[in-house]
Write a protein that holds these residues in place. Structure first.
Motif, PDB file in Angstrom:
ATOM      1  N   SER A  13       0.798  -1.232   0.000  1.00 24.93           N
ATOM      2  CA  SER A  13       0.000   0.000   0.000  1.00 24.93           C
ATOM      3  C   SER A  13       0.829   1.280   0.000  1.00 24.93           C
ATOM      4  CB  SER A  13      -0.971   0.017   1.175  1.00 24.93           C
ATOM      5  OG  SER A  13      -0.278   0.213   2.390  1.00 24.93           O
ATOM      6  N   LYS A  53       0.822   5.101   6.912  1.00 22.79           N
ATOM      7  CA  LYS A  53       0.216   5.846   5.809  1.00 22.79           C
ATOM      8  C   LYS A  53       0.730   7.284   5.824  1.00 22.79           C
ATOM      9  CE  LYS A  53      -2.651   2.494   4.686  1.00 22.79           C
ATOM     10  NZ  LYS A  53      -2.374   1.650   3.565  1.00 22.79           N
ATOM     11  N   LYS A  67      -3.588   8.385   3.598  1.00 27.83           N
ATOM     12  CA  LYS A  67      -3.719   7.611   2.370  1.00 27.83           C
ATOM     13  C   LYS A  67      -2.456   6.796   2.153  1.00 27.83           C
ATOM     14  CE  LYS A  67      -1.767  10.588  -1.200  1.00 27.83           C
ATOM     15  NZ  LYS A  67      -0.968   9.706  -2.017  1.00 27.83           N
ATOM     16  N   GLU A  69       0.259   5.128  -0.669  1.00 27.31           N
ATOM     17  CA  GLU A  69       0.907   5.666  -1.864  1.00 27.31           C
ATOM     18  C   GLU A  69       0.560   4.863  -3.118  1.00 27.31           C
ATOM     19  OE1 GLU A  69       2.878   8.475  -1.922  1.00 27.31           O
ATOM     20  OE2 GLU A  69       2.306   8.738   0.167  1.00 27.31           O
ATOM     21  N   ASN A  70       0.070   3.657  -2.955  1.00 27.96           N
ATOM     22  CA  ASN A  70      -0.206   2.769  -4.071  1.00 27.96           C
ATOM     23  C   ASN A  70      -1.686   2.820  -4.415  1.00 27.96           C
ATOM     24  OD1 ASN A  70      -0.795   0.055  -5.417  1.00 27.96           O
ATOM     25  ND2 ASN A  70       1.430  -0.033  -5.215  1.00 27.96           N
ATOM     26  N   GLU A  71      -2.020   2.697  -5.692  1.00 25.29           N
ATOM     27  CA  GLU A  71      -3.424   2.760  -6.113  1.00 25.29           C
ATOM     28  C   GLU A  71      -4.261   1.612  -5.553  1.00 25.29           C
ATOM     29  OE1 GLU A  71      -3.158   0.629 -10.460  1.00 25.29           O
ATOM     30  OE2 GLU A  71      -2.731   2.765 -10.328  1.00 25.29           O
ATOM     31  N   THR A  72      -3.623   0.518  -5.103  1.00 27.04           N
ATOM     32  CA  THR A  72      -4.357  -0.604  -4.521  1.00 27.04           C
ATOM     33  C   THR A  72      -4.647  -0.415  -3.032  1.00 27.04           C
ATOM     34  OG1 THR A  72      -2.353  -1.856  -3.990  1.00 27.04           O
ATOM     35  CG2 THR A  72      -3.331  -2.217  -6.169  1.00 27.04           C
ATOM     36  N   SER A  73      -4.116   0.638  -2.448  1.00 27.25           N
ATOM     37  CA  SER A  73      -4.323   0.907  -1.026  1.00 27.25           C
ATOM     38  C   SER A  73      -5.777   1.291  -0.755  1.00 27.25           C
ATOM     39  CB  SER A  73      -3.401   2.044  -0.570  1.00 27.25           C
ATOM     40  OG  SER A  73      -3.606   2.324   0.804  1.00 27.25           O
ATOM     41  N   SER A  75      -8.758   3.507   0.340  1.00 26.80           N
ATOM     42  CA  SER A  75      -8.888   4.956   0.153  1.00 26.80           C
ATOM     43  C   SER A  75      -9.053   5.675   1.492  1.00 26.80           C
ATOM     44  CB  SER A  75     -10.092   5.271  -0.735  1.00 26.80           C
ATOM     45  OG  SER A  75     -11.299   5.038  -0.039  1.00 26.80           O
ATOM     46  N   SER A  76      -8.788   6.975   1.469  1.00 27.25           N
ATOM     47  CA  SER A  76      -8.972   7.806   2.667  1.00 27.25           C
ATOM     48  C   SER A  76     -10.411   7.740   3.152  1.00 27.25           C
ATOM     49  CB  SER A  76      -8.607   9.263   2.370  1.00 27.25           C
ATOM     50  OG  SER A  76      -7.242   9.389   2.130  1.00 27.25           O
TER      51      SER A  76
END
Length: 97
Positions: A13, A53, A67, A69-73, A75-76
């Motif tokens: 993430s 995070k 949040k 840093e990775n798009e798969t993490s 979401s906020s």
């Protein structure tokens, strides 16, 4: 010891900023660290457990928004706000795997 702890990062993430399997030094201050947007923090999430995070927002009520840093993490918005009392410490050094 001395408020410095070493943690191993599991998951992706925070990639590419913190690669999976890396170690981070976390400064757990005896008093609350001064919070800075863009800083990386270790905190205890009420549902998700311990997370590392990036702090992206402090709202008018003093809640913290993080949040990955990775798009798969997650979401906020899914993570929701976090109280500052849940901060364990600030990541001060990343030792890449």
């Amino acid at each position: 010891m001395f408020g410095i702890n070493l943690y191993r990062v599991a998951g992706v993430s925070m990639q590419p900023r913190i690669p999976a399997g890396s170690f981070v030094l976390c400064m757990s201050a005896f008093k609350r660290p001064s919070l800075k947007l863009g800083g990386i923090y270790l905190f205890k999430h009420p549902r998700l457990g311990e997370l590392i995070k990036t702090l992206v927002k402090i709202d008018n009520a003093g809640n913290l928004w993080f949040k990955g840093e990775n798009e798969t993490s997650i979401s906020s918005q899914e993570m929701g706000p976090v109280r500052s009392s849940r901060i364990i410490g600030k990541v001060t050094l990343i030792i890449s795997a």
